[in-house]
Scaffold this motif. Structure first.
Motif, PDB file in Angstrom:
ATOM      1  N   ASP A   1      12.659  72.340 -20.653  1.00 32.77           N
ATOM      2  CA  ASP A   1      12.572  71.980 -22.066  1.00 32.77           C
ATOM      3  C   ASP A   1      13.647  72.777 -22.819  1.00 32.77           C
ATOM      4  O   ASP A   1      13.411  73.895 -23.271  1.00 32.77           O
ATOM      5  N   VAL A   2      14.844  72.190 -22.946  1.00 30.96           N
ATOM      6  CA  VAL A   2      15.985  72.911 -23.527  1.00 30.96           C
ATOM      7  C   VAL A   2      15.727  73.352 -24.967  1.00 30.96           C
ATOM      8  O   VAL A   2      16.022  74.501 -25.319  1.00 30.96           O
ATOM      9  N   PRO A   3      15.192  72.492 -25.864  1.00 30.53           N
ATOM     10  CA  PRO A   3      14.918  72.961 -27.231  1.00 30.53           C
ATOM     11  C   PRO A   3      13.985  74.173 -27.274  1.00 30.53           C
ATOM     12  O   PRO A   3      14.177  75.077 -28.085  1.00 30.53           O
TER      13      PRO A   3
ATOM     14  N   ALA B   1      24.595  78.584 -41.150  1.00 38.39           N
ATOM     15  CA  ALA B   1      23.434  77.827 -40.678  1.00 38.39           C
ATOM     16  C   ALA B   1      22.808  77.025 -41.819  1.00 38.39           C
ATOM     17  O   ALA B   1      22.403  75.871 -41.636  1.00 38.39           O
ATOM     18  N   PHE B   2      22.749  77.633 -43.020  1.00 41.09           N
ATOM     19  CA  PHE B   2      22.181  76.929 -44.179  1.00 41.09           C
ATOM     20  C   PHE B   2      23.022  75.717 -44.562  1.00 41.09           C
ATOM     21  O   PHE B   2      22.497  74.615 -44.756  1.00 41.09           O
ATOM     22  N   LEU B   3      24.338  75.910 -44.651  1.00 45.02           N
ATOM     23  CA  LEU B   3      25.218  74.809 -45.039  1.00 45.02           C
ATOM     24  C   LEU B   3      25.231  73.716 -43.981  1.00 45.02           C
ATOM     25  O   LEU B   3      25.293  72.517 -44.301  1.00 45.02           O
TER      26      LEU B   3
ATOM     27  N   VAL C   1      13.619  76.489 -24.898  1.00 45.43           N
ATOM     28  CA  VAL C   1      14.383  77.648 -24.402  1.00 45.43           C
ATOM     29  C   VAL C   1      15.295  78.190 -25.498  1.00 45.43           C
ATOM     30  O   VAL C   1      15.322  79.395 -25.784  1.00 45.43           O
ATOM     31  N   MET C   2      16.060  77.317 -26.140  1.00 48.48           N
ATOM     32  CA  MET C   2      17.013  77.762 -27.140  1.00 48.48           C
ATOM     33  C   MET C   2      16.324  78.243 -28.409  1.00 48.48           C
ATOM     34  O   MET C   2      16.820  79.134 -29.103  1.00 48.48           O
ATOM     35  N   ALA C   3      15.165  77.664 -28.735  1.00 49.53           N
ATOM     36  CA  ALA C   3      14.420  78.138 -29.895  1.00 49.53           C
ATOM     37  C   ALA C   3      13.953  79.573 -29.689  1.00 49.53           C
ATOM     38  O   ALA C   3      14.037  80.414 -30.597  1.00 49.53           O
ATOM     39  N   MET C   4      13.465  79.882 -28.492  1.00 57.02           N
ATOM     40  CA  MET C   4      13.014  81.243 -28.194  1.00 57.02           C
ATOM     41  C   MET C   4      14.194  82.212 -28.227  1.00 57.02           C
ATOM     42  O   MET C   4      14.106  83.307 -28.807  1.00 57.02           O
ATOM     43  N   GLN C   5      15.314  81.817 -27.621  1.00 59.76           N
ATOM     44  CA  GLN C   5      16.486  82.689 -27.588  1.00 59.76           C
ATOM     45  C   GLN C   5      17.047  82.899 -29.000  1.00 59.76           C
ATOM     46  O   GLN C   5      17.387  84.024 -29.381  1.00 59.76           O
ATOM     47  N   THR C   6      17.153  81.822 -29.774  1.00 56.97           N
ATOM     48  CA  THR C   6      17.704  81.923 -31.124  1.00 56.97           C
ATOM     49  C   THR C   6      16.774  82.714 -32.038  1.00 56.97           C
ATOM     50  O   THR C   6      17.231  83.543 -32.842  1.00 56.97           O
ATOM     51  N   GLY C   7      15.469  82.473 -31.926  1.00 57.85           N
ATOM     52  CA  GLY C   7      14.511  83.202 -32.747  1.00 57.85           C
ATOM     53  C   GLY C   7      14.569  84.699 -32.491  1.00 57.85           C
ATOM     54  O   GLY C   7      14.524  85.505 -33.433  1.00 57.85           O
TER      55      GLY C   7
ATOM     56  N   THR D   1      20.140  74.637 -35.155  1.00 55.53           N
ATOM     57  CA  THR D   1      20.041  73.245 -35.613  1.00 55.53           C
ATOM     58  C   THR D   1      18.636  72.981 -36.161  1.00 55.53           C
ATOM     59  O   THR D   1      17.686  73.717 -35.866  1.00 55.53           O
ATOM     60  N   PRO D   2      18.476  71.905 -36.941  1.00 56.91           N
ATOM     61  CA  PRO D   2      17.131  71.552 -37.438  1.00 56.91           C
ATOM     62  C   PRO D   2      16.118  71.338 -36.317  1.00 56.91           C
ATOM     63  O   PRO D   2      14.936  71.658 -36.484  1.00 56.91           O
ATOM     64  N   ASP D   3      16.549  70.797 -35.173  1.00 55.56           N
ATOM     65  CA  ASP D   3      15.632  70.581 -34.048  1.00 55.56           C
ATOM     66  C   ASP D   3      15.058  71.898 -33.546  1.00 55.56           C
ATOM     67  O   ASP D   3      13.854  72.016 -33.279  1.00 55.56           O
ATOM     68  N   ILE D   4      15.929  72.895 -33.417  1.00 58.54           N
ATOM     69  CA  ILE D   4      15.473  74.201 -32.933  1.00 58.54           C
ATOM     70  C   ILE D   4      14.535  74.853 -33.947  1.00 58.54           C
ATOM     71  O   ILE D   4      13.496  75.417 -33.589  1.00 58.54           O
ATOM     72  N   LEU D   5      14.885  74.768 -35.233  1.00 56.49           N
ATOM     73  CA  LEU D   5      14.022  75.336 -36.263  1.00 56.49           C
ATOM     74  C   LEU D   5      12.665  74.628 -36.291  1.00 56.49           C
ATOM     75  O   LEU D   5      11.626  75.273 -36.504  1.00 56.49           O
TER      76      LEU D   5
END
Length: 364
Positions: free
Chosen positions: A327-329, A229-231, A331-337, A84-88
């Motif tokens: 801090d969920v964002p 993800a882009f769309l 955590v998920m940003a690190m996992q997604t990255g 999501t944009p928040d994670i990015l």
């Protein structure tokens, strides 16, 4: 056509075995859900397929390529939905910190994969893909596209998913004094946004056809992941994937892996289990040390740091994080990255390790 002719036709098509596989898969999923074990929708069908392949299947059942590829595309879209944009935005804000710890976890995991290869526990790139701390189902699909043994990769990946999920759950509950919320129940038939669902299915079909026509290696995951993800990020597509559809996709992937198991592969898995388990525990311990460093030098609270650096099982970590005071964002940003980096460098890394080891890809 007589009744006996119809019955013989059904038997020759393997329909009784498929019915048995479906019933056994449902039973195992229900059993795993009773214990709230992670990835039950994939592990259950895979275990059922292994049992059938080793008993009455005799290696004759196979998943047709078109349904399997469509299921793999749905897994790619499922991963795209989490970007999501928040994670990015969170990743861009602290890019140096994210890159440092993402590559640190990947380096440790790759090192352990190299050791398993050198010890000849697992052959060639199989150990590297099995050790890759990305999304487990995606790593299994990608590994097969690049020549690894998907059966052994699945064994390593889902064993680690269980280890990491149990470890993270225990630490999370100890941290919050045992009052953390239970994982949300599995809802197979939620409300569906039908226009978005129709658009998602059309996009998935286009991806599956394009990947098959252009023969993109590993494309059943990569193409829907990045395009989806882009769309989604531009607002052109809302990815609508009800759980019953994901359950079908997971079952197709799990069956395709499990039905190829043989007695020799099972013996190989049994021999490798102690050393693979030891490497998983060591990986978790080293990631715990990285979490401590993240807490000391970056001021991240310990539980957030631990969940962010946990090696794989992003969906399980997401559930645990959502029910904990973290801090969920982040955590998920690190996992997604980390998952995205593994997708980009995983094939090259695996081939490099295989060339240096000089070992064959097929297990004994």
């Amino acid at each position: 056509m007589s009744f006996s002719d119809a019955r013989r036709l059904l038997r020759d098509a393997g329909l009784p075995k498929w019915a048995l596989l479906l019933a056994l898969s449902i039973a195992l999923v229900v059993f795993l859900e009773l214990f709230a074990l992670p990835a039950s929708l994939l592990i259950g069908p895979m275990a059922a397929a292994i049992l059938l392949a080793l008993t009455v299947g005799k290696g004759k059942l196979r998943i047709p390529s078109w349904p399997l590829q469509f299921g793999q595309v749905l897994v790619g879209l499922m991963m795209a939905r989490t970007i999501t944009p928040d994670i990015l935005g969170t990743m861009a804000k602290d890019a140096p910190l994210f890159l440092l710890f993402i590559f640190s976890v990947i380096a440790v995991a790759t090192g352990l994969g190299w050791l398993l290869t050198r010890w000849q526990v697992l052959p060639g790139t199989t150990a590297v893909w099995g050790s890759s701390p990305g999304g487990a189902s995606a790593m299994v699909i990608m590994s097969e596209a690049y020549g690894a043994d998907a059966r052994l990769v699945a064994f390593m990946q889902y064993l680690r998913v269980v280890f990491v999920a149990v470890g993270a759950s225990v630490i999370s509950r100890l941290w919050v004094a045992a009052d953390g919320a239970a994982p949300p129940p599995l809802i197979l038939f939620p409300e569906v946004d039908w226009p978005a669902f129709t658009a998602t299915m059309a996009f998935a079909a286009i991806c599956a056809y394009g990947v098959r026509r252009l023969r993109v290696q590993g494309g059943t995951i990569i193409v829907p992941l990045f395009l989806g993800a882009f769309l989604q990020g531009t607002g052109l597509l809302k990815i609508e994937l009800p759980m019953w559809l994901l359950a079908i996709a997971y079952a197709l992937v799990g069956w395709s892996i499990g039905l190829r198991f043989t007695r020799s592969i099972l013996k190989h898995v049994a021999r490798a289990l102690p050393r693979v388990s030891a490497c998983i525990v060591l990986l978790m311990a080293l990631c715990g040390c990285m979490a401590a460093a993240l807490h000391v030098f970056a001021g991240i609270d310990p539980l957030t740091a631990y969940l962010a650096t946990s090696p794989g099982g992003a969906d399980s970590v997401a559930i645990i994080a959502a029910s904990s005071d973290v801090d969920v964002p982040f955590v998920m940003a690190m996992q997604t990255g980390r998952f995205l980096v593994i997708l980009m460098i995983g094939p090259t890394l695996a081939r490099f390790i295989a060339r240096r080891s000089g070992l064959a890809e097929n297990p004994a």
